[in-house]
Design a protein around this motif. Structure first.
Motif, PDB file in Angstrom:
ATOM      1  N   LEU A  61       0.814  -1.042  -0.008  1.00  0.00           N
ATOM      2  CA  LEU A  61       0.305   0.038  -0.014  1.00  0.00           C
ATOM      3  C   LEU A  61       1.245   0.926   0.112  1.00  0.00           C
ATOM      4  CD1 LEU A  61      -3.327  -1.056   2.518  1.00  0.00           C
ATOM      5  CD2 LEU A  61      -2.648  -0.932  -0.006  1.00  0.00           C
ATOM      6  N   CYS A  62       1.790   1.706   0.748  1.00  0.00           N
ATOM      7  CA  CYS A  62       3.304   2.648   0.831  1.00  0.00           C
ATOM      8  C   CYS A  62       3.634   2.410  -0.405  1.00  0.00           C
ATOM      9  CB  CYS A  62       3.789   2.157   2.097  1.00  0.00           C
ATOM     10  SG  CYS A  62       3.282   2.335   3.617  1.00  0.00           S
ATOM     11  N   ALA A  63       4.341   1.348  -1.064  1.00  0.00           N
ATOM     12  CA  ALA A  63       4.399   1.900  -2.563  1.00  0.00           C
ATOM     13  C   ALA A  63       4.065   2.439  -3.110  1.00  0.00           C
ATOM     14  CB  ALA A  63       5.403  -0.074  -2.690  1.00  0.00           C
ATOM     15  N   GLY A  64       2.396   2.248  -3.204  1.00  0.00           N
ATOM     16  CA  GLY A  64       1.731   2.654  -4.187  1.00  0.00           C
ATOM     17  C   GLY A  64       0.696   4.080  -4.140  1.00  0.00           C
ATOM     18  N   ALA A  65       1.556   4.475  -2.823  1.00  0.00           N
ATOM     19  CA  ALA A  65       1.183   5.914  -2.636  1.00  0.00           C
ATOM     20  C   ALA A  65       1.017   6.521  -3.603  1.00  0.00           C
ATOM     21  CB  ALA A  65       1.870   6.217  -0.866  1.00  0.00           C
ATOM     22  N   SER A  66       1.335   6.865  -4.519  1.00  0.00           N
ATOM     23  CA  SER A  66       1.273   8.162  -5.418  1.00  0.00           C
ATOM     24  C   SER A  66       0.241   7.589  -5.971  1.00  0.00           C
ATOM     25  CB  SER A  66       2.949   7.657  -6.331  1.00  0.00           C
ATOM     26  OG  SER A  66       3.189   6.993  -6.730  1.00  0.00           O
ATOM     27  N   VAL A  67      -0.028   6.503  -6.541  1.00  0.00           N
ATOM     28  CA  VAL A  67      -1.319   6.418  -7.704  1.00  0.00           C
ATOM     29  C   VAL A  67      -2.913   6.375  -6.677  1.00  0.00           C
ATOM     30  CG1 VAL A  67       0.284   5.129  -9.309  1.00  0.00           C
ATOM     31  CG2 VAL A  67      -0.836   3.311  -7.674  1.00  0.00           C
ATOM     32  N   MET A  68      -2.575   6.128  -5.865  1.00  0.00           N
ATOM     33  CA  MET A  68      -3.464   6.267  -4.149  1.00  0.00           C
ATOM     34  C   MET A  68      -4.810   6.574  -4.902  1.00  0.00           C
ATOM     35  SD  MET A  68      -5.187   3.596  -2.526  1.00  0.00           S
ATOM     36  CE  MET A  68      -3.770   2.901  -1.966  1.00  0.00           C
ATOM     37  N   PRO A  69      -4.551   8.090  -5.316  1.00  0.00           N
ATOM     38  CA  PRO A  69      -5.429   9.108  -5.532  1.00  0.00           C
ATOM     39  C   PRO A  69      -6.283   8.599  -7.099  1.00  0.00           C
ATOM     40  CG  PRO A  69      -3.398  10.533  -5.148  1.00  0.00           C
ATOM     41  CD  PRO A  69      -3.131   8.988  -4.791  1.00  0.00           C
ATOM     42  N   GLU A  70      -5.537   8.518  -7.773  1.00  0.00           N
ATOM     43  CA  GLU A  70      -5.974   8.100  -9.528  1.00  0.00           C
ATOM     44  C   GLU A  70      -6.719   6.583  -9.278  1.00  0.00           C
ATOM     45  OE1 GLU A  70      -7.286   8.119 -12.778  1.00  0.00           O
ATOM     46  OE2 GLU A  70      -6.231  10.011 -11.849  1.00  0.00           O
ATOM     47  N   ARG A  71      -6.030   5.778  -7.634  1.00  0.00           N
ATOM     48  CA  ARG A  71      -7.266   4.346  -7.836  1.00  0.00           C
ATOM     49  C   ARG A  71      -8.555   4.766  -7.129  1.00  0.00           C
ATOM     50  NH1 ARG A  71      -3.774   0.130  -4.695  1.00  0.00           N
ATOM     51  NH2 ARG A  71      -1.933   0.907  -6.417  1.00  0.00           N
ATOM     52  N   ARG A  72      -8.263   5.481  -6.184  1.00  0.00           N
ATOM     53  CA  ARG A  72      -9.715   6.480  -5.057  1.00  0.00           C
ATOM     54  C   ARG A  72     -10.864   6.774  -6.383  1.00  0.00           C
ATOM     55  NH1 ARG A  72      -7.207   9.057  -0.842  1.00  0.00           N
ATOM     56  NH2 ARG A  72      -9.125   9.800  -0.096  1.00  0.00           N
TER      57      ARG A  72
END
Length: 286
Positions: A61-72
């Protein structure tokens, strides 16, 4: 600047600066659906930030923090698309709900025409057969109404029409008459079995189709249901054929297979009711 769980700087976030996101400490991010996996994970573990977590260096999850907004955003878009499909098929819930409750008189009719019941109370057979035909006609009407939303319901309706015709043909015939016409009796029995299987298949396929994009998990359950149904039917047919062989061993094996198939049919029937109820409820929600 609002502090975040993942360590991102809110002052550099366009959504936060435009007041589209209140920051994960207050949401996380109402505009983005309040479903940030990182924020939820930190809350569940009681961590102030990801830096205080023992799994920080190996956390996906932390590794994907940069793409989390787009995922949401994608989740929010998918949710809105699902709601649009529900609105598009708004009548599905209404007709399926009535269709679900029509199963109660179906069970009553099956009880009244059950051989064990008929042997004790033979006078119940004819009313049970009439009730069965009336219920089938009502189900047929409902399926044709559902066909306006999804064509596979219409195919199920035509299969029900065939069942009504068979019931109407056998209604004036007594048990003795059917025994004297073994070929006709066998054809009617096989025809009813095929049509019943078609009803289940197209009902499952129709429900699966309208659920795609709305609840893919439930759609997959409908898809698996008709496959289980066909397996149970195949086991029952195979068991019946084996039981007819002139051998005590094959008779026992065949009878056990038929018994297992009957139990499987009950399980599939219960699952069908549950899925039908869930599908009707899903489309009836505002």
């Amino acid at each position: 600047m609002a502090e975040t769980y993942c360590g991102k700087n809110c002052s550099e976030c366009a959504e936060y600066q435009n007041s589209l996101c209140p920051g994960c400490r207050q949401g996380p991010g109402s505009w983005l659906g309040n479903d940030c996996d990182i924020a939820q994970c930190a809350r569940d573990k009681g961590c102030a930030t990801c830096l205080g977590c023992d799994s920080e260096k190996t956390c996906i999850l932390c590794a994907g923090a940069s793409v989390m907004p787009e995922r949401r955003k994608q989740r929010a878009a998918a949710k809105e698309a699902g709601q649009a499909l529900r609105r598009q098929h708004k009548n599905v819930g209404k007709w399926l709900w009535i269709y679900f409750w029509m199963l109660i008189p179906t069970f009553i009719a099956a009880f009244l025409t059950n051989n064990s019941v008929v042997q004790v109370l033979p006078g119940l057979k004819f009313p049970g057969e009439i009730l069965s035909i009336l219920v089938s006609v009502a189900q047929c009407v409902l399926l044709f109404l559902l066909a306006k939303e999804e064509k596979n319901y219409g195919y199920a309706a035509w299969a029900v029409v065939g069942l009504v015709v068979i019931d109407a043909v056998t209604l004036p015939l007594s048990e003795e008459a059917l025994r004297d016409l073994p070929v006709l009796s066998a054809l009617l029995l096989m025809g009813a079995a095929v049509l019943e299987a078609a009803v289940v298949f197209y009902e499952c396929k129709g429900s699966m189709t309208v659920l795609i994009g709305v609840d893919d998990s439930l759609a997959e359950k409908w898809q698996k249901l008709w496959k289980r149904y066909w397996i149970v039917v195949a086991v029952m047919l195979a068991g019946t054929l084996v039981a007819w062989m002139q051998s005590v061993f094959t008779a026992v094996i065949g009878s056990l297979a038929v018994l297992a198939a009957l139990i499987g049919m009950i399980v599939v029937g219960i699952q069908r009711l549950i899925y039908l109820y869930k599908t009707a409820e899903l489309f009836r929600e505002p």
